[in-house]
Design a protein around this motif. Structure first.
Motif, PDB file in Angstrom:
ATOM      1  N   ASN A  81       2.346   1.586  -3.451  1.00  0.00           N
ATOM      2  CA  ASN A  81       1.317   2.089  -4.362  1.00  0.00           C
ATOM      3  C   ASN A  81       1.088   3.592  -4.155  1.00  0.00           C
ATOM      4  O   ASN A  81       0.971   4.341  -5.125  1.00  0.00           O
ATOM      5  N   GLU A  82       1.059   4.010  -2.891  1.00  0.00           N
ATOM      6  CA  GLU A  82       0.855   5.429  -2.600  1.00  0.00           C
ATOM      7  C   GLU A  82       1.973   6.283  -3.199  1.00  0.00           C
ATOM      8  O   GLU A  82       1.716   7.310  -3.817  1.00  0.00           O
ATOM      9  N   GLU A 118       0.839  -1.212   0.000  1.00  0.00           N
ATOM     10  CA  GLU A 118       0.000   0.000   0.000  1.00  0.00           C
ATOM     11  C   GLU A 118       0.870   1.256   0.000  1.00  0.00           C
ATOM     12  O   GLU A 118       0.569   2.228  -0.704  1.00  0.00           O
TER      13      GLU A 118
END
Length: 171
Positions: free
Chosen positions: A112-113, A109
């Motif tokens: 991805n951020e 995550e």
């Protein structure tokens, strides 16, 4: 407010790598790579006074296509250890700094951020209007981000230091 520093993706305690550039005082916020995003967001939203925002090799992937971003995430999810080892080597290039000393496991995550983060020109202007000065430090030999595109983007809002013969960690 005390001096705030935000670490890079899958890193911790790497602040010492930037000591020669850091201005540590109560009104400065700094961040490296992924941490530059966090430092920027903090400076933008805090009620505390921020006179200087220092961004070291800010994660700048908005010039990369979706295929690149999907591929990075796929490799990370497939073999986190191999991805992280290659990542740490690329982060330290061209120096011989052992980045394993600063390694901290990250999540997909977070990756991805940082890959999908879009630096917003209006937000940068908002920060400047608040009286915050922005400094961006980029290494010419960076293997992580496209420093030419980052330099062209940030020079409208910041004092940009483009350091020859240095990589992502500015060594």
């Amino acid at each position: 407010m005390r001096f705030k520093y935000f670490s890079g993706f899958s890193l911790e305690n790497e602040k010492e790598l930037f000591e020669e550039y850091l201005i540590e005082n109560d009104f400065t916020v700094a961040g490296f790579s992924y941490g530059a995003i966090k430092a920027f967001e903090y400076a933008l939203t805090t009620k505390a006074r921020v006179d200087l925002l220092q961004l070291f090799s800010p994660a700048f992937f908005q010039v990369r296509d979706e295929k690149f971003k999907r591929t990075q995430l796929m490799y990370y999810k497939k073999d986190k250890e191999a991805y992280s080892n290659t990542f740490l080597q690329n982060v330290s290039f061209p120096s011989k700094t052992d980045m394993k000393n600063y390694y901290k496991e990250a999540t997909s995550e977070e990756l991805n951020e940082l890959l999908s983060y879009k630096w917003d020109e209006k937000d940068l202007e908002t920060l400047l209007a608040k009286g915050t000065k922005i400094e961006v430090y980029l290494g010419q030999k960076d293997k992580i981000i496209d420093t030419t595109s980052a330099k062209e983007f940030f020079e409208k809002f910041a004092t940009v230091y483009y350091i020859k013969e240095k990589g992502h960690i500015l060594r």
